[in-house]
Design an enzyme around this catalytic site. Structure first.
Site, PDB file in Angstrom:
ATOM      1  N   LYS A  13      21.038 -12.300  59.812  1.00  0.00           N
ATOM      2  CA  LYS A  13      20.395 -13.567  59.432  1.00  0.00           C
ATOM      3  C   LYS A  13      20.406 -14.566  60.594  1.00  0.00           C
ATOM      4  O   LYS A  13      19.374 -15.116  60.957  1.00  0.00           O
ATOM      5  CB  LYS A  13      21.107 -14.200  58.209  1.00  0.00           C
ATOM      6  CG  LYS A  13      21.186 -13.307  56.999  1.00  0.00           C
ATOM      7  CD  LYS A  13      21.885 -13.980  55.842  1.00  0.00           C
ATOM      8  CE  LYS A  13      23.344 -14.305  56.073  1.00  0.00           C
ATOM      9  NZ  LYS A  13      24.235 -13.125  56.204  1.00  0.00           N
ATOM     10  N   ARG A  86      23.732 -19.275  48.194  1.00  0.00           N
ATOM     11  CA  ARG A  86      24.544 -18.068  48.047  1.00  0.00           C
ATOM     12  C   ARG A  86      24.961 -17.836  46.610  1.00  0.00           C
ATOM     13  O   ARG A  86      25.633 -16.836  46.327  1.00  0.00           O
ATOM     14  CB  ARG A  86      25.812 -18.228  48.890  1.00  0.00           C
ATOM     15  CG  ARG A  86      25.807 -17.418  50.164  1.00  0.00           C
ATOM     16  CD  ARG A  86      27.067 -17.812  50.895  1.00  0.00           C
ATOM     17  NE  ARG A  86      27.504 -16.833  51.841  1.00  0.00           N
ATOM     18  CZ  ARG A  86      27.274 -16.916  53.138  1.00  0.00           C
ATOM     19  NH1 ARG A  86      26.534 -17.873  53.624  1.00  0.00           N
ATOM     20  NH2 ARG A  86      27.787 -16.018  53.948  1.00  0.00           N
ATOM     21  N   ARG A 161      33.885  -9.813  52.007  1.00  0.00           N
ATOM     22  CA  ARG A 161      32.676 -10.658  52.004  1.00  0.00           C
ATOM     23  C   ARG A 161      31.479  -9.884  51.489  1.00  0.00           C
ATOM     24  O   ARG A 161      30.616 -10.436  50.808  1.00  0.00           O
ATOM     25  CB  ARG A 161      32.397 -11.176  53.435  1.00  0.00           C
ATOM     26  CG  ARG A 161      33.249 -12.379  53.786  1.00  0.00           C
ATOM     27  CD  ARG A 161      33.447 -12.560  55.269  1.00  0.00           C
ATOM     28  NE  ARG A 161      32.230 -12.629  56.049  1.00  0.00           N
ATOM     29  CZ  ARG A 161      32.187 -12.420  57.356  1.00  0.00           C
ATOM     30  NH1 ARG A 161      33.292 -12.129  58.022  1.00  0.00           N
ATOM     31  NH2 ARG A 161      31.051 -12.522  57.991  1.00  0.00           N
TER      32      ARG A 161
HETATM   33  P1  AP5 Z   1      24.505 -11.897  62.718  1.00  0.00           P
HETATM   34  O1  AP5 Z   1      23.116 -12.309  63.039  1.00  0.00           O
HETATM   35  O2  AP5 Z   1      25.630 -12.737  63.221  1.00  0.00           O
HETATM   36  O3  AP5 Z   1      24.611 -11.602  61.136  1.00  0.00           O
HETATM   37  P2  AP5 Z   1      24.613 -12.612  59.910  1.00  0.00           P
HETATM   38  O4  AP5 Z   1      23.784 -11.990  58.845  1.00  0.00           O
HETATM   39  O5  AP5 Z   1      24.236 -14.001  60.351  1.00  0.00           O
HETATM   40  O6  AP5 Z   1      26.139 -12.463  59.523  1.00  0.00           O
HETATM   41  P3  AP5 Z   1      27.312 -13.512  59.194  1.00  0.00           P
HETATM   42  O7  AP5 Z   1      28.595 -12.728  59.197  1.00  0.00           O
HETATM   43  O8  AP5 Z   1      27.266 -14.724  60.082  1.00  0.00           O
HETATM   44  O9  AP5 Z   1      26.945 -13.884  57.753  1.00  0.00           O
HETATM   45  P4  AP5 Z   1      27.840 -14.437  56.693  1.00  0.00           P
HETATM   46  O10 AP5 Z   1      26.800 -14.711  55.664  1.00  0.00           O
HETATM   47  O11 AP5 Z   1      29.009 -13.658  56.265  1.00  0.00           O
HETATM   48  O12 AP5 Z   1      28.555 -15.667  57.455  1.00  0.00           O
HETATM   49  P5  AP5 Z   1      28.310 -17.217  57.452  1.00  0.00           P
HETATM   50  O13 AP5 Z   1      28.603 -17.735  58.791  1.00  0.00           O
HETATM   51  O14 AP5 Z   1      27.006 -17.570  56.806  1.00  0.00           O
HETATM   52  O15 AP5 Z   1      24.708 -10.376  63.236  1.00  0.00           O
HETATM   53  C1  AP5 Z   1      25.973  -9.747  63.170  1.00  0.00           C
HETATM   54  C2  AP5 Z   1      26.178  -8.897  64.431  1.00  0.00           C
HETATM   55  O16 AP5 Z   1      25.240  -7.832  64.407  1.00  0.00           O
HETATM   56  C3  AP5 Z   1      25.938  -9.657  65.749  1.00  0.00           C
HETATM   57  O17 AP5 Z   1      26.846  -9.206  66.718  1.00  0.00           O
HETATM   58  C4  AP5 Z   1      24.494  -9.258  66.147  1.00  0.00           C
HETATM   59  O18 AP5 Z   1      24.333  -9.234  67.536  1.00  0.00           O
HETATM   60  C5  AP5 Z   1      24.392  -7.854  65.552  1.00  0.00           C
HETATM   61  N1  AP5 Z   1      23.052  -7.523  65.047  1.00  0.00           N
HETATM   62  C6  AP5 Z   1      22.216  -8.327  64.342  1.00  0.00           C
HETATM   63  N2  AP5 Z   1      21.087  -7.663  64.004  1.00  0.00           N
HETATM   64  C7  AP5 Z   1      21.229  -6.406  64.513  1.00  0.00           C
HETATM   65  C8  AP5 Z   1      20.414  -5.226  64.495  1.00  0.00           C
HETATM   66  N3  AP5 Z   1      19.204  -5.204  63.879  1.00  0.00           N
HETATM   67  N4  AP5 Z   1      20.885  -4.120  65.089  1.00  0.00           N
HETATM   68  C9  AP5 Z   1      22.100  -4.106  65.702  1.00  0.00           C
HETATM   69  N5  AP5 Z   1      22.918  -5.187  65.749  1.00  0.00           N
HETATM   70  C10 AP5 Z   1      22.491  -6.319  65.162  1.00  0.00           C
HETATM   71  O19 AP5 Z   1      29.427 -17.695  56.425  1.00  0.00           O
HETATM   72  C11 AP5 Z   1      30.802 -17.548  56.738  1.00  0.00           C
HETATM   73  C12 AP5 Z   1      31.642 -18.031  55.566  1.00  0.00           C
HETATM   74  O20 AP5 Z   1      31.351 -19.430  55.306  1.00  0.00           O
HETATM   75  C13 AP5 Z   1      31.376 -17.336  54.219  1.00  0.00           C
HETATM   76  O21 AP5 Z   1      32.130 -16.138  54.085  1.00  0.00           O
HETATM   77  C14 AP5 Z   1      31.815 -18.411  53.232  1.00  0.00           C
HETATM   78  O22 AP5 Z   1      33.204 -18.480  53.117  1.00  0.00           O
HETATM   79  C15 AP5 Z   1      31.344 -19.705  53.908  1.00  0.00           C
HETATM   80  N6  AP5 Z   1      29.968 -20.074  53.507  1.00  0.00           N
HETATM   81  C16 AP5 Z   1      28.882 -20.159  54.317  1.00  0.00           C
HETATM   82  N7  AP5 Z   1      27.794 -20.526  53.614  1.00  0.00           N
HETATM   83  C17 AP5 Z   1      28.204 -20.690  52.324  1.00  0.00           C
HETATM   84  C18 AP5 Z   1      27.539 -21.029  51.109  1.00  0.00           C
HETATM   85  N8  AP5 Z   1      26.217 -21.276  51.085  1.00  0.00           N
HETATM   86  N9  AP5 Z   1      28.264 -21.074  49.969  1.00  0.00           N
HETATM   87  C19 AP5 Z   1      29.604 -20.838  49.982  1.00  0.00           C
HETATM   88  N10 AP5 Z   1      30.304 -20.484  51.075  1.00  0.00           N
HETATM   89  C20 AP5 Z   1      29.607 -20.406  52.252  1.00  0.00           C
END
Ligand code: AP5
Length: 206
Positions: A13, A86, A161
């Protein structure tokens, strides 16, 4: 135009949103990035969020909805939502403040995301996302900042997660399907191909 990226942790994402946000003429709103900034600043919100994030749990809806409303009040631009909403409660709150034009659902498996996230590195300064598979440096190519591993990027927390995603967030696919807004993407393929595929969807809904 307002767009949502749905998908489990590690689906890509943040990576895809960062690549498309400028050409789409939108602002990138990542609730994960906003919470990490609050944690970095040591605010009360950041201290509260830290406990949930490090355990792989969702931060309470009321906190998230308040934070997003505050941010949206400061902008007139269209938004690329990343990691928000979410839960159904968050989606209902968003319906009251913004019209959503498309939902990009990035679909992938737990094994793919565990491998990706275990190799993820982030820039401390600008938040740029890297992976050890294609970048072995220890500083950011964009700003020179130091790269680090997120505290919630352990295999145990990633699996937790992913389970939280299936229980709390995956129902949003049906929620937005009922509104005819969902575009399903197989997120396991090459990232450049995914960026092109999604750019075409954005053009088609503009
Ligand atoms: P990346 O692009 O970083 O993936 P992502 O989908 O953004 O993953 P996140 O782990 O950031 O998502 P998340 O939803 O758990 O975390 P968030 O920060 O929102 O890609 C991942 C890796 O893969 C990278 O190294 C990239 O280079 C690689 N990659 C990408 N695409 C690829 C491909 N096609 N092929 C190969 N490699 C690839 O949230 C963190 C925490 O915050 C949550 O757990 C929760 O506690 C809290 N939180 C955030 N938002 C909310 C909400 N709305 N409600 C409640 N709690 C929340």
């Amino acid at each position: 135009m307002n767009l949502i990226f749905l998908g489990p942790p590690g689906a890509g994402k943040g990576t895809i949103a960062a690549r498309l946000v400028a050409s789409a003429g939108l602002e990138h709103l990542s609730t994960g990035d906003m919470l990490r900034e609050e944690m970095k600043q040591g605010t009360e919100l950041g201290k509260l969020a830290k406990q949930y994030i490090e355990e792989g749990k969702l931060v309470p809806d009321s906190v998230i909805i308040g934070m997003v409303k505050e941010r949206l009040a400061k902008t007139e631009a269209g938004i690329m939502f990343d990691g928000f909403p979410r839960t159904v409660a968050q989606a209902e709150a968003l319906d009251e403040i913004a019209k959503i034009d498309a939902v990009i659902d990035l679909e992938t498996t737990v094994d793919v995301v565990v491998e990706r996230i275990c190799g993820r590195r982030l820039c401390k300064q600008c938040g740029a996302v890297y992976n050890v598979k294609w970048y072995s440096g220890s500083t950011c190519e964009k700003c020179g900042g130091e790269l680090y591993i997120r505290a919630d990027d352990t295999e145990e927390t990633i699996r937790k997660r992913f389970d939280v995603y299936l229980k709390e967030t995956a129902p949003l696919v049906d929620y937005y399907d009922a509104k005819g807004l969902v575009h399903r993407i197989d997120a396991t393929g090459d990232v450049n191909e995914k960026v092109e595929e999604i750019a075409a969807i954005i053009e088609s809904v503009k």
